[in-house]
Design an enzyme around this catalytic site. Structure first.
Site, PDB file in Angstrom:
ATOM      1  N   LYS A  93       0.811  -1.214   0.000  1.00 15.06           N
ATOM      2  CA  LYS A  93       0.000   0.000   0.000  1.00 15.06           C
ATOM      3  C   LYS A  93       0.848   1.269   0.000  1.00 15.06           C
ATOM      4  O   LYS A  93       0.344   2.347  -0.310  1.00 15.06           O
ATOM      5  CB  LYS A  93      -0.969   0.010   1.190  1.00 15.06           C
ATOM      6  N   ASP A  94       2.146   1.142   0.345  1.00 20.93           N
ATOM      7  CA  ASP A  94       3.036   2.295   0.339  1.00 20.93           C
ATOM      8  C   ASP A  94       3.743   2.491  -0.996  1.00 20.93           C
ATOM      9  O   ASP A  94       4.505   3.446  -1.162  1.00 20.93           O
ATOM     10  CB  ASP A  94       4.108   2.159   1.431  1.00 20.93           C
ATOM     11  N   ARG A 141      -7.598   8.589   3.255  1.00 25.47           N
ATOM     12  CA  ARG A 141      -8.690   7.652   2.971  1.00 25.47           C
ATOM     13  C   ARG A 141      -9.462   7.332   4.243  1.00 25.47           C
ATOM     14  O   ARG A 141     -10.709   7.401   4.263  1.00 25.47           O
ATOM     15  CB  ARG A 141      -8.129   6.355   2.369  1.00 25.47           C
ATOM     16  N   ARG A 142      -8.758   6.974   5.321  1.00 29.88           N
ATOM     17  CA  ARG A 142      -9.454   6.654   6.567  1.00 29.88           C
ATOM     18  C   ARG A 142     -10.211   7.857   7.098  1.00 29.88           C
ATOM     19  O   ARG A 142     -11.332   7.740   7.597  1.00 29.88           O
ATOM     20  CB  ARG A 142      -8.456   6.142   7.608  1.00 29.88           C
ATOM     21  N   ARG A 159       0.723  10.449  13.086  1.00 30.45           N
ATOM     22  CA  ARG A 159       1.731   9.696  12.344  1.00 30.45           C
ATOM     23  C   ARG A 159       2.648   8.975  13.314  1.00 30.45           C
ATOM     24  O   ARG A 159       2.547   9.122  14.522  1.00 30.45           O
ATOM     25  CB  ARG A 159       2.540  10.630  11.433  1.00 30.45           C
ATOM     26  N   ARG A 165       1.894   5.145  17.713  1.00 34.50           N
ATOM     27  CA  ARG A 165       0.459   5.457  17.632  1.00 34.50           C
ATOM     28  C   ARG A 165      -0.310   4.841  18.802  1.00 34.50           C
ATOM     29  O   ARG A 165      -1.215   5.461  19.356  1.00 34.50           O
ATOM     30  CB  ARG A 165      -0.110   4.988  16.292  1.00 34.50           C
ATOM     31  N   CYS A 251      -1.407   9.705  -1.934  1.00 33.48           N
ATOM     32  CA  CYS A 251      -1.944  10.022  -0.609  1.00 33.48           C
ATOM     33  C   CYS A 251      -2.694  11.351  -0.625  1.00 33.48           C
ATOM     34  O   CYS A 251      -3.204  11.792   0.401  1.00 33.48           O
ATOM     35  CB  CYS A 251      -0.830  10.044   0.429  1.00 33.48           C
TER      36      CYS A 251
END
Length: 318
Positions: A93-94, A141-142, A159, A165, A251
């Site tokens: 995904k990155d 997106r989230r 981040r 986190r 992104c």
């Protein structure tokens, strides 16, 4: 007789990256004839080389403000092109949709669970959060998907690596956070989420839960590379990344895509949202892949067509 030179593996230095890369490292070692349970032998035939990326160094801003998610891959890809490493292990995904000339995603191993995980200091689900609760995420997106469901939420930039986190959640900097469930499972933390987000209702990032093994073009079909491939995962992510490419996703764009195999069909849901979550555009489709001469091309085409349909609907809204 000639011997196989070591396969040097480049990866980021976070705990999650090292856990992911360690799994791949042992599989490469086994493919090269080494004992994957012998750490010294594994390191001898498939040494792991840690490379710090710009995305790792800059933690106080969204990726879109400093150049995009390619900042998690740029320095590693430079090492590949320079011949300092022989392959790179990325979270798929990155990885941006376009590859630098001379490099390819040569293998996609079997995918972990692609869902997003909901973690909080109490409530079981997003719907249970109090009015105006603080939701921590660095993902556009989230942010958009959760605001679409709960426009009252106060979304805060969060981040850092998984441990950072989690610590920020416990310190009260947010009432809830969202993390990739795959990462938690790979770290042995799969028990932490209060609940998991339905991937059909809120599709994850294209490729979430999958790893990408990147090599130079000349090396993409070496036997140890072929040993890492998992066709069902590769089909699903080919569809998801086809949608990503059609939407010119980065992104800066809130894009979700979720593909899965069901019988002889590959099914896909694609969506894009405005950053505030007020507008959502979705398309779904499927293709019968089992009897096709080029199932990967068919998967990509399905994603591409659904991505274009979403793009046509959304226009300037995304």
């Amino acid at each position: 007789m000639p011997t196989q030179p070591p396969v040097r593996i480049g990866a980021r230095g976070s705990r999650l990256s090292l856990a992911q890369s360690g799994t791949v490292q042992r599989r490469i070692a086994a493919a090269l004839g080494a004992n994957p349970e012998d750490p010294a032998e594994v390191e001898r035939v498939a040494p792991l080389i840690v490379i710090t990326t710009t995305g790792d160094r800059v933690q106080d801003r969204r990726l879109l403000e400093i150049g995009g998610k390619g900042l998690f891959t740029k320095e590693i890809e430079e090492a590949l092109l320079d011949g300092r490493i022989d392959c790179a292990v990325h979270s798929l995904k990155d990885v941006p949709a376009e590859r630098p000339p001379g490099l390819v995603i040569a293998a996609v191993p079997e995918r972990e669970d692609p869902r997003d995980a909901f973690l909080s200091r109490g409530p079981e689900r997003l719907e249970d959060l109090p009015q105006g609760a603080r939701l921590g995420t660095a993902s556009l997106r989230r942010q958009a998907q959760m605001l679409h469901r709960r426009p009252d939420l106060d979304v805060q930039l969060l981040r850092g690596n998984v441990d950072t986190r989690l610590a920020k959640l416990q310190a009260g900097e947010a009432d809830a956070i969202l993390l990739a469930y795959a990462g938690l499972r790979r770290l042995g933390l799969g028990h932490l989420p209060q609940s998991l987000i339905d991937p059909k209702e809120c599709p994850p990032a294209p490729g979430q839960g999958a790893l990408a093994i990147e090599t130079r073009e000349a090396d993409q079909d070496l036997p140890w590379v072929q040993a890492l491939r998992h066709q069902p995962t590769a089909l699903a992510v080919a569809a998801e990344r086809g949608a990503l490419m059609a939407l010119e996703g980065s992104c800066r764009t809130a894009i979700g895509a979720h593909a899965w195999l069901e019988g002889g069909s590959l099914k896909l849901i694609v969506e894009a949202l405005s950053s505030d979550g007020a507008r959502r555009f979705r398309h779904a489709g499927e293709t019968e892949y089992a009897q096709l001469a080029d199932p990967f091309g068919s998967a990509h085409d399905l994603g591409w067509s659904l991505g274009l349909a979403v793009k046509a609907d959304a226009g300037d809204a995304i």
